[in-house]
Design an enzyme around this catalytic site. Structure first.
Site, PDB file in Angstrom:
ATOM      1  N   ASN A 185       0.853  -1.195   0.000  1.00  0.00           N
ATOM      2  CA  ASN A 185       0.000   0.000   0.000  1.00  0.00           C
ATOM      3  C   ASN A 185       0.879   1.232   0.000  1.00  0.00           C
ATOM      4  O   ASN A 185       1.341   1.698   1.049  1.00  0.00           O
ATOM      5  CB  ASN A 185      -0.913  -0.008   1.225  1.00  0.00           C
ATOM      6  CG  ASN A 185      -1.953  -1.100   1.132  1.00  0.00           C
ATOM      7  OD1 ASN A 185      -2.946  -0.966   0.410  1.00  0.00           O
ATOM      8  ND2 ASN A 185      -1.701  -2.209   1.820  1.00  0.00           N
ATOM      9  N   GLU A 186       1.133   1.744  -1.184  1.00  0.00           N
ATOM     10  CA  GLU A 186       2.038   2.875  -1.357  1.00  0.00           C
ATOM     11  C   GLU A 186       1.324   4.184  -0.988  1.00  0.00           C
ATOM     12  O   GLU A 186       0.101   4.206  -0.818  1.00  0.00           O
ATOM     13  CB  GLU A 186       2.512   2.923  -2.821  1.00  0.00           C
ATOM     14  CG  GLU A 186       3.309   1.701  -3.269  1.00  0.00           C
ATOM     15  CD  GLU A 186       4.752   1.677  -2.735  1.00  0.00           C
ATOM     16  OE1 GLU A 186       5.047   2.311  -1.708  1.00  0.00           O
ATOM     17  OE2 GLU A 186       5.584   0.986  -3.365  1.00  0.00           O
ATOM     18  N   PRO A 187       2.104   5.291  -0.844  1.00  0.00           N
ATOM     19  CA  PRO A 187       1.488   6.582  -0.519  1.00  0.00           C
ATOM     20  C   PRO A 187       0.285   6.882  -1.423  1.00  0.00           C
ATOM     21  O   PRO A 187       0.339   6.649  -2.632  1.00  0.00           O
ATOM     22  CB  PRO A 187       2.640   7.561  -0.764  1.00  0.00           C
ATOM     23  CG  PRO A 187       3.859   6.757  -0.434  1.00  0.00           C
ATOM     24  CD  PRO A 187       3.563   5.370  -0.926  1.00  0.00           C
ATOM     25  N   SER A 217      -2.651   5.480  -0.685  1.00  0.00           N
ATOM     26  CA  SER A 217      -3.621   4.404  -0.432  1.00  0.00           C
ATOM     27  C   SER A 217      -4.706   4.872   0.525  1.00  0.00           C
ATOM     28  O   SER A 217      -4.430   5.593   1.491  1.00  0.00           O
ATOM     29  CB  SER A 217      -2.912   3.182   0.168  1.00  0.00           C
ATOM     30  OG  SER A 217      -2.014   2.629  -0.754  1.00  0.00           O
ATOM     31  N   THR A 258      10.514   1.850  -3.884  1.00  0.00           N
ATOM     32  CA  THR A 258      10.239   0.437  -3.607  1.00  0.00           C
ATOM     33  C   THR A 258      10.925  -0.437  -4.643  1.00  0.00           C
ATOM     34  O   THR A 258      11.509  -1.488  -4.315  1.00  0.00           O
ATOM     35  CB  THR A 258       8.707   0.199  -3.624  1.00  0.00           C
ATOM     36  OG1 THR A 258       8.112   1.048  -2.642  1.00  0.00           O
ATOM     37  CG2 THR A 258       8.363  -1.245  -3.355  1.00  0.00           C
TER      38      THR A 258
END
Ligand code: F6R
Length: 287
Positions: free
Chosen positions: A175-177, A179, A194
């Site tokens: 869940n990247e920024p 999300s 990532t």
């Protein structure tokens, strides 16, 4: 602030915070260990105890699992407990957080391969009880398979325990920024940082997939108990932002501030940017 519902046996198994340590900036319960080995053994013991408690009640134990470097020693200790102390995985059902997309299961970079290599091949888990998002499906069916994954977790009554690492972007799972707090299992585009962090194991960033399937923040937050581990200095900044910062989609791990049974297990390096640790060092220098 919500009341913390950590049970006594969990609280007792982790070190208490020193009397004069200033935790007033901290919004998530955390424990600092001298080494990642020490912390990992404690986490493995908590998981083993949960499995045994469920066995006594003839219940399944539903575990959410992570990959990457952070949980490796936890899995080593669980394997040792299985081999030397008869810990059985017969009642264990697992759901992994994520998988790269596209990704074949037998690819050595797949999280499917990782989990078999680091845990499943060495314990007596029933193969049908292992669930990992499927990175092989075609795009048209992905949406449905994500919903199915979510529904399968719900059908078991949700996750009893979720093990987490944290990415330098503040991701949990993938869940990247950006999300959403209520997000469910879905396909996500990986952040550049990532992919940089994964580049070594893929022998070059150009080989790192751009997408992944991940459980959502909502899926993770529904777990009854969450333990996040972070080791090493390169996690210290994001750990400080997550524990002391405001809740924000820019650092998705900060959503864990709203979960009432979460612990962060850190080594000294990962904790080094916390105000508590920095002021402690200052006091030592002055006195
Ligand atoms: C892996 C996962 C990721 C990792 C995170 C930290 O299943 O969900 O969130 O936990 O990227 O990775 P490591 O542990 O390799 O530093």
């Amino acid at each position: 602030m919500k009341e913390k519902i950590m049970t006594d046996h969990i609280r007792a198994s982790y070190q208490p915070v020193g009397l004069f340590e200033d935790t007033s900036f901290e919004k998530i319960h955390n424990v600092i260990y001298d080494s990642s080995i020490e912390g990992s053994i404690l986490v493995a013991n908590e998981i083993a105890q949960l499995i045994k408690d469920k066995q006594k009640e003839n219940l399944n134990c539903i575990l959410g699992l992570a990959t990457g470097s952070s949980p490796v020693k936890v899995y080593e200790e669980l394997i040792r407990l299985h081999k030397e102390e008869e810990l059985s995985f017969r009642n264990v059902i697992t759901f992994n957080l994520d998988e790269y997309y596209p990704m074949e299961k037998n690819n050595i970079q797949s999280y499917d391969y990782f989990m078999h290599e680091h845990l499943f091949n060495h314990v007596n888990i029933v193969l049908e009880n292992i669930n990992i998002p499927d990175g092989t499906g075609d795009l048209d069916n992905l949406y449905q398979s994500c919903i199915d994954y979510e529904m399968k977790i719900k059908s078991y009554g949700g996750l009893d325990f979720q093990l987490l690492g944290i990415g330098r972007t503040g991701h949990i799972g993938f869940n990247e920024p950006g999300s959403h707090i209520n997000s469910g299992t879905r396909v996500i585009t990986l952040e550049h940082i990532t992919r940089v962090d994964a580049a070594t194991s893929f022998i070059g960033i150009e080989n790192v997939p751009r997408k992944a399937i991940t459980m959502g923040i909502g899926t993770i937050k529904n777990a009854k108990r969450i333990v996040l581990m972070a080791w090493g200095a390169n996690k210290s900044k994001i750990i400080q932002e997550t524990i002391e910062g405001e809740i924000s989609s820019i650092v998705p791990a900060t959503y864990l501030q709203q979960h009432n049974n979460t612990s962060f297990i850190l080594d000294e390096e990962a904790s080094s940017e916390l105000t508590r640790v920095k002021t402690q060092k200052l006091i030592i220098q002055i006195t």
